[in-house]
Scaffold this active site. Structure first.
Site, PDB file in Angstrom:
ATOM      1  N   GLY A  16       0.909  -1.255  -0.002  1.00 33.55           N
ATOM      2  CA  GLY A  16      -0.195   0.013  -0.185  1.00 33.55           C
ATOM      3  C   GLY A  16       0.933   1.245  -0.050  1.00 33.55           C
ATOM      4  CE1 TYR A 164      -5.214 -12.323   3.071  1.00 30.80           C
ATOM      5  CE2 TYR A 164      -4.356 -14.228   1.817  1.00 30.80           C
ATOM      6  CZ  TYR A 164      -4.466 -12.893   1.891  1.00 30.80           C
ATOM      7  OH  TYR A 164      -3.678 -11.695   1.094  1.00 30.80           O
TER       8      TYR A 164
END
Length: 281
Positions: A16, A164
């Protein structure tokens, strides 16, 4: 990207951060979203030092909490008259089953529903800024994922990798369902696999998962390489108008058979909207 406004979640570290840095270097104004105010400010200082004249804005929210996502969206809408790119990147894996303040299993809440809710809260602004792009950072983990509608939140049986993988499959299913609804709007939405990258992923897990990830982490690719596909999908001129696709290594690739099942896409769409308290669109 000069004159463009972008928002990146999970932008204080790893993929990110590198995505936010890349967008800033390309000339965009970038909103940095993170959970920890100190880390948000640290990321802004670091990017500002690397890119003189950078225009960066701090936003703080825990994206596993729906009230905080709505508060974040309100702050973004107040700050930005336009929004050209939304990069849904924030995510984590949890070795033990946890429940959020909304009573939802944390992996599903953060890694999947966080994407859904923030996107829908900002969707009108993205439409008003068209052409605009939504970038959903999924994972090749979705290839082993399966949506267990009978036990969506792992209440009966929980496994970290299974949870996940299901959430990352949810990202891809959501991307395809939303792409159909956005046809003709000027807003595109695509999903991607960033690669297996040396980030803080799984750093808070214990047991075999944490131990195993710690062993392989030094041998993984650096975060800047992980951000390459996110940046490609967010900025590449040749992808203007391209929507409802899955990318890896900066090129389109097929996603899993289950992810391409339109009936499953619609079931996940409907279940997700119910979980965030929105009418099914």
């Amino acid at each position: 990207m000069a004159g463009k406004v972008c928002l990146v979640t999970g932008a204080t570290s790893g993929i990110g951060y590198e995505t936010a840095l890349g967008l800033t270097r390309a000339g965009a104004q970038v909103g940095i979203v993170g959970r920890d105010p100190a880390k948000v400010e640290r990321a802004i200082r670091a990017i500002g030092a690397a890119v003189p004249g950078a225009v960066l804005d701090p936003f703080v929210a825990d994206l596993s909490a729906q009230a905080e996502i709505r508060r974040l969206a309100a702050a973004v809408l107040a700050a930005y008259p336009r929004l050209d790119v939304l990069v849904n990147n924030a995510g984590a894996i949890f070795d033990r089953r946890e429940v959020t303040v909304d009573g939802i299993e944390r992996t599903w809440a953060l890694d999947h529903l966080g994407y859904v809710l923030l996107t829908l809260e900002l969707l009108d602004r993205l439409k008003g800024s068209a052409p605009a792009r939504i970038v959903n950072v999924a994972s090749a983990a979705h290839l082993r994922g399966h949506v267990d509608f009978a036990d969506l939140e792992g209440a009966r049986s929980y496994g970290a990798i299974r949870a996940y993988s299901q959430a990352k499959l949810g990202n891809v299913l959501f991307t395809y369902a939303l792409a159909r609804r956005l046809a003709g709007s000027g807003v595109t939405v695509n999903a991607l696999h960033p690669g297996v990258i040396n980030t803080g992923f799984a750093k808070n897990t214990r047991g075999l998962l944490g131990f195993g990830w710690g062993l392989i982490r030094p041998f993984l690719r650096p975060p800047a390489e992980g951000a390459a596909t996110s940046l490609h999908v967010a900025t590449a001129p040749e992808l203007a108008g391209v929507s409802g696709r899955y990318f890896s290594r900066c090129r389109e690739e097929p996603s899993s058979p289950e992810s391409r099942d339109e009936a499953v896409q619609e079931r996940v769409w409907e279940a997700s909207l119910r979980q965030i308290g929105r009418a099914v669109l």
